[in-house]
Write an enzyme that holds these catalytic residues in place. Structure first.
Site, short mmCIF file in Angstrom:
data_model
loop_
_atom_site.label_atom_id
_atom_site.label_comp_id
_atom_site.label_asym_id
_atom_site.label_seq_id
_atom_site.Cartn_x
_atom_site.Cartn_y
_atom_site.Cartn_z
N ARG A 89 -12.75 -0.86 14.00
CA ARG A 89 -12.41 -0.11 12.80
C ARG A 89 -13.12 -0.73 11.60
O ARG A 89 -14.21 -0.32 11.27
CB ARG A 89 -10.88 -0.16 12.62
N LYS A 132 0.85 -1.20 0.00
CA LYS A 132 0.00 0.00 0.00
C LYS A 132 0.88 1.25 0.00
O LYS A 132 2.07 1.18 0.33
CB LYS A 132 -0.91 0.00 1.23
N MET A 171 8.04 24.99 5.24
CA MET A 171 7.49 24.11 4.20
C MET A 171 8.59 23.29 3.54
O MET A 171 8.45 22.07 3.40
CB MET A 171 6.72 24.92 3.16
N TYR A 227 10.40 31.35 12.01
CA TYR A 227 9.13 32.06 12.19
C TYR A 227 8.82 32.25 13.67
O TYR A 227 8.93 31.32 14.46
CB TYR A 227 7.98 31.28 11.55
#
Ligand code: PLP
Length: 395
Positions: free
Chosen positions: A142, A45, A312, A264
């Site tokens: 689930r 997957k 980012m 930041y």
């Protein structure tokens, strides 16, 4: 594996994942030889956990793997295109496409809810016997049939009309501790629920289970992490090799005085005169935001802490303590690799190994190596045997 930097000049502004196909082969053999049931299937997957299904799936097939497990219908189609003969299980049931499409592509849905059974039966009534697998919800709350569903199906005469059950599947809530009491409970439910329905092979073990109690191996294993060398049982190390390395380049090195704000919001303030290296990797490359104060990278094998946040595509590393020559623009920092497996870095940030590896592997430029490739003899006089790179292996 190979020296950091080798062959990476062309991608010097982004993250790179180097994948060792030789380590993947060794891990596969280790899993296969440890498992005492009928056969091991590979979980591929998320594009083979970010390692690239188009390379990993044919490799595993060449080593004898016949069953492949994916999450979505779309992933199932990708595997089918690579391997016309393989058996492909789709773990999210019938959600991804009309049921006829599963048959048309010979994909086996692992039904996640009793409500999917009538759809499968209808397909069987239209076009003949239809292959399905069934998941049991034995403890995760689930996906899969509940105890109530199992009772109802047991008492319903035509519940499985026209269906061929390829496997019953369940998944452990406490996989990291194969000997946990709750796992015993899930195991008992799994055995008991499957025993009252039509006979079919059982699939209980993922990676951790294969290296756990062999009396619970059952017929079919579904193994992902261990093939890629990712440890899922920190307290019980597995005999596997981590098969990848993630690096990113340094863009700029600078010396700053004490008391300077970095990043930041002034999230970091230099406590002393410092040397900083700015690295081309951030949350856009899959690096968890939580790494801003809790993780370190390695430069030339030495740890260097991340400071000043994770942006980012950028982060800053404190390299004050490192030898001057080892830190320069273009040099690559290592996040994880053969000597610093992903589970260690993930643990430092309090996340699961795959929660770090899969997103970072996905976004990186991938390069394939092969530590098992035939050694190349040097011309006479050198007298050294070197590990060679198979032709065409660098993607
Ligand atoms: C992902 C997954 C696996 C593989 O687990 P690993 O621990 O990576 O081996 C097996 N079964 C199911 C249902 C899964 O979702």
């Amino acid at each position: 594996m190979y020296p950091v930097n080798e062959g990476l000049e062309a991608v010097s502004d982004r993250t790179v994942l180097e994948i060792d196909l030789g380590a993947i082969r060794r891990n596969w053999r280790m899993v296969r030889d440890t498992f005492t049931g009928h056969s091991v299937g590979a979980v591929v997957k998320q594009d083979a956990y970010g390692f690239g299904a188009s390379r990993i799936v044919p490799l595993l097939a060449s080593l004898g793997c016949r069953d492949f497990w994916v999450v979505s219908f779309e992933e199932g189609l990708e595997i089918r295109a690579l391997l016309p003969e393989a058996r492909v299980f789709v773990l999210h049931g019938l959600a991804g496409a009309p049921v006829a499409e599963f048959r048309a592509n010979a994909l086996v849905p692992v039904l996640v809810d009793a409500a999917e059974l009538p759809m499968a039966r209808a397909e069987a009534a239209r076009r003949g016997p239809f292959d399905v697998a069934l998941q049991f919800d034995t403890g995760l709350t689930r996906l899969g049939l509940t105890l109530g569903d199992v009772r109802r199906l047991r008492d319903e005469a035509d519940a499985f009309a026209g269906l061929r059950v390829a496997a019953y599947v369940t998944h452990l809530a406490r996989f990291a501790d194969p000997f946990a009491h709750r796992n015993v409970q899930q195991w008992r439910r799994f055995r008991s629920w499957s025993s009252v329905l039509p006979a079919a092979p059982l699939s209980f073990c993922a990676s951790a289970g294969v290296f756990g109690d062999s009396s619970r191996h059952c017929a079919l294993a579904r193994v992902g992490s261990a093939i890629y060398g990712v440890e899922t049982t920190p307290a019980r190390p597995q005999p596997i090799t981590f098969a990848a390395r993630l690096t990113a380049p340094i863009l700029r090195v600078m010396d700053v005085r004490a008391g300077v704000e970095v990043g930041y919001g002034g999230v970091y303030r230099t406590p002393r005169p410092s040397r900083l290296a700015h690295v081309a990797a951030g949350y856009g490359d899959g690096i968890p935001f939580s790494f801003r104060h809790q993780a370190h990278v390695r430069i030339g094998g030495r740890p260097a802490p991340i400071v000043g946040g994770v942006a980012m595509n950028l982060m800053t590393v404190d390299v004050t303590h490192l030898p001057e020559g080892s830190v320069r623009p273009g040099a690559r920092v290592e996040f994880y690799g053969p000597d610093a497996p992903v589970d260690r870095l993930a643990a430092a940030a309090g996340i699961a190994p795959n929660a770090l590896m899969v997103p970072t592997a996905h976004r990186a430029h991938r390069i394939y190596r092969d530590s098992e490739a035939t050694p190349v003899a040097r011309p006479a006089g050198h007298g050294v045997l070197e590990q060679g790179k198979a032709a065409g292996d660098a993607a």
